[in-house]
Enzyme design. Structure first.
Site, mmCIF file in Angstrom:
data_model
loop_
_atom_site.group_PDB
_atom_site.id
_atom_site.type_symbol
_atom_site.label_atom_id
_atom_site.label_comp_id
_atom_site.label_asym_id
_atom_site.label_seq_id
_atom_site.Cartn_x
_atom_site.Cartn_y
_atom_site.Cartn_z
ATOM 1 N N LYS A 1 38.890 36.344 47.283
ATOM 2 C CA LYS A 1 40.222 35.727 47.361
ATOM 3 C C LYS A 1 41.267 36.832 47.474
ATOM 4 O O LYS A 1 41.283 37.758 46.654
ATOM 5 C CB LYS A 1 40.503 34.934 46.091
ATOM 6 C CG LYS A 1 40.701 33.453 46.250
ATOM 7 C CD LYS A 1 41.106 32.874 44.910
ATOM 8 C CE LYS A 1 41.129 31.389 44.910
ATOM 9 N NZ LYS A 1 41.578 30.831 43.630
HETATM 10 O O1 G3P Z 1 42.987 27.583 42.440
HETATM 11 C C1 G3P Z 1 44.339 27.726 42.114
HETATM 12 C C2 G3P Z 1 44.633 26.940 40.882
HETATM 13 O O2 G3P Z 1 43.838 27.411 39.804
HETATM 14 C C3 G3P Z 1 46.103 27.003 40.490
HETATM 15 O O3 G3P Z 1 46.348 25.852 39.770
HETATM 16 O O4 G3P Z 1 47.575 24.384 38.190
HETATM 17 O O5 G3P Z 1 47.769 26.914 38.007
HETATM 18 O O6 G3P Z 1 48.830 25.687 39.929
HETATM 19 P P1 G3P Z 1 47.686 25.696 38.926
#
Ligand code: G3P
Length: 214
Positions: free
Chosen positions: A83
């Site tokens: 990534k």
């Molecule tokens: O894969 C990306 C994800 O983990 C981000 O999620 O909820 O932190 O925006 P969030």
């Protein structure tokens, strides 16, 4: 639609891998830090459980640093996807890694242009963050719709991986729009099974049967 799990927690992954529902896993520095484990060891453990793509995110923000980390991660297991963030150096690294046969997931994508740049650089996965757009009153799903449409106009290898999924509606909407992948936290996957009318219906069936069998 492919279901990836958005977690570095082995128990969560095993729970849903047992149902055959896990096509891949995404991690990021926050998810690894939350588990408080050795990064390399945990990625290798996940790759033992899930045969599909397992994303491991670089921490470097410069081109050379990203390449150094990415080439190391790629050696950990054949299904590791590296990534990289959607930056100039990230896209430059994506192109170089593509030429070396290392699979890349370009993350922290928030516009069609960013997705287009990632696709042109050879990204195998593009990760638009729908929840974080919704958080600032933008329309995360509108971005998914636009990226799906944009990619359908060309023959890029890139697949849309809907990330920052916060609730089951995000998954349903992503599937309706034809996104290739959704990466789903365990808590959201748990909720996808549920509806009160399902529970009510089961209870009613059992109650009616009990009356009949008296
Ligand atoms: O894969 C990306 C994800 O983990 C981000 O999620 O909820 O932190 O925006 P969030």
């Amino acid at each position: 639609m492919q279901f990836f799990m958005d977690t570095a927690n082995l128990e969560e992954i095993k729970k849903y891998a047992a149902l055959g529902l896990v096509d891949g896993v995404t991690t990021n520095p926050t998810l690894i830090a939350k588990e408080g484990v050795d990064f390399e060891k945990r990625i290798k453990e996940i790759c033992e459980i899930v045969a599909g793509p397992v994303s491991a995110e670089v921490l470097a923000t410069d081109y050379e640093g990203m390449l150094k980390e990415a080439r190391t991660y790629a050696k950990w297991a054949p299904n590791v996807y590296v990534k990289v963030p959607m930056t100039f150096d990230g896209i430059r690294a994506c192109k170089t890694l593509f030429d070396e046969g290392i699979h890349v997931n370009v993350t922290l994508v928030f516009t069609v242009n960013q997705a287009l740049l990632a696709a042109k650089a050879g990204a195998k996965l593009i990760s638009p963050f729908v929840g974080r757009l919704d958080d600032i009153s933008e329309d995360g799903m509108a971005l998914i719709s636009d990226i799906v449409e944009m990619l359908s106009n060309y023959r890029y290898e890139a697949q849309v991986l809907v990330a920052s999924v916060r609730h089951p509606r995000h998954v349903a909407d992503a599937a309706i729009l034809g996104a290739d992948v959704a990466t789903i936290p365990a808590a959201v996957l748990d909720k996808m099974f549920l509806h009160p009318l399902t529970d009510k219906g089961i209870a009613q069936f059992l109650a009616d049967w009990a009356k009949f069998k008296k």
